[in-house]
Design a protein around this motif. Structure first.
Motif, PDB file in Angstrom:
ATOM      1  N   MET A   1       0.853  -1.182   0.000  1.00  0.00           N
ATOM      2  CA  MET A   1       0.000   0.000   0.000  1.00  0.00           C
ATOM      3  C   MET A   1       0.891   1.234   0.000  1.00  0.00           C
ATOM      4  SD  MET A   1      -1.640   0.226   3.802  1.00  0.00           S
ATOM      5  CE  MET A   1      -0.628  -0.219   5.159  1.00  0.00           C
ATOM      6  N   GLN A   2       0.329   2.345  -0.332  1.00  0.00           N
ATOM      7  CA  GLN A   2       1.062   3.602  -0.473  1.00  0.00           C
ATOM      8  C   GLN A   2       0.731   4.540   0.692  1.00  0.00           C
ATOM      9  OE1 GLN A   2       3.073   3.898  -3.165  1.00  0.00           O
ATOM     10  NE2 GLN A   2       3.796   5.939  -2.819  1.00  0.00           N
ATOM     11  N   ILE A   3       1.786   5.044   1.358  1.00  0.00           N
ATOM     12  CA  ILE A   3       1.637   6.077   2.384  1.00  0.00           C
ATOM     13  C   ILE A   3       2.667   7.158   2.100  1.00  0.00           C
ATOM     14  CG2 ILE A   3       0.818   4.433   4.130  1.00  0.00           C
ATOM     15  CD1 ILE A   3       3.609   4.672   5.455  1.00  0.00           C
ATOM     16  N   GLN A   4       2.639   8.216   2.887  1.00  0.00           N
ATOM     17  CA  GLN A   4       3.671   9.251   2.798  1.00  0.00           C
ATOM     18  C   GLN A   4       4.424   9.280   4.118  1.00  0.00           C
ATOM     19  OE1 GLN A   4       3.529  12.842   1.001  1.00  0.00           O
ATOM     20  NE2 GLN A   4       2.210  12.213  -0.667  1.00  0.00           N
ATOM     21  N   VAL A   5       5.744   9.270   4.052  1.00  0.00           N
ATOM     22  CA  VAL A   5       6.581   9.371   5.239  1.00  0.00           C
ATOM     23  C   VAL A   5       7.414  10.639   5.100  1.00  0.00           C
ATOM     24  CG1 VAL A   5       8.379   8.308   6.635  1.00  0.00           C
ATOM     25  CG2 VAL A   5       6.660   6.866   5.540  1.00  0.00           C
ATOM     26  N   ASN A   6       7.150  11.600   5.971  1.00  0.00           N
ATOM     27  CA  ASN A   6       7.817  12.906   5.916  1.00  0.00           C
ATOM     28  C   ASN A   6       7.754  13.513   4.513  1.00  0.00           C
ATOM     29  OD1 ASN A   6       8.338  12.566   8.604  1.00  0.00           O
ATOM     30  ND2 ASN A   6      10.519  12.200   8.368  1.00  0.00           N
ATOM     31  N   GLY A   7       6.577  13.381   3.886  1.00  0.00           N
ATOM     32  CA  GLY A   7       6.343  13.994   2.584  1.00  0.00           C
ATOM     33  C   GLY A   7       6.791  13.171   1.393  1.00  0.00           C
TER      34      GLY A   7
END
Length: 66
Positions: A1-7
């Protein structure tokens, strides 16, 4: 799955908990604060906080000095 980590867009396995992400990023023994979707996640809840697709994670490292 796709997330954002620190942008930064980051792909992680499904059903990953915050503690798993911290391990995956090699941050296990560091002092840090974590927000998911602008909500603080206490370290005591890292093992039970399941990440979801689209989450925005901000990880802030504590830096000592004087």
């Amino acid at each position: 799955m796709q997330i954002q980590v620190n942008g930064t867009p980051t792909t992680i396995p499904d059903a990953m908990h915050m503690s798993d992400l911290i391990d995956h990023l090699g941050l296990t023994d560091r002092r840090l604060a974590v927000e998911v979707n602008r909500e603080l996640v206490p370290r005591s809840r890292f093992g039970e906080h399941e990440l979801r697709s689209g989450d925005s994670v901000e990880i802030i490292h504590a830096v000592g000095g004087g």
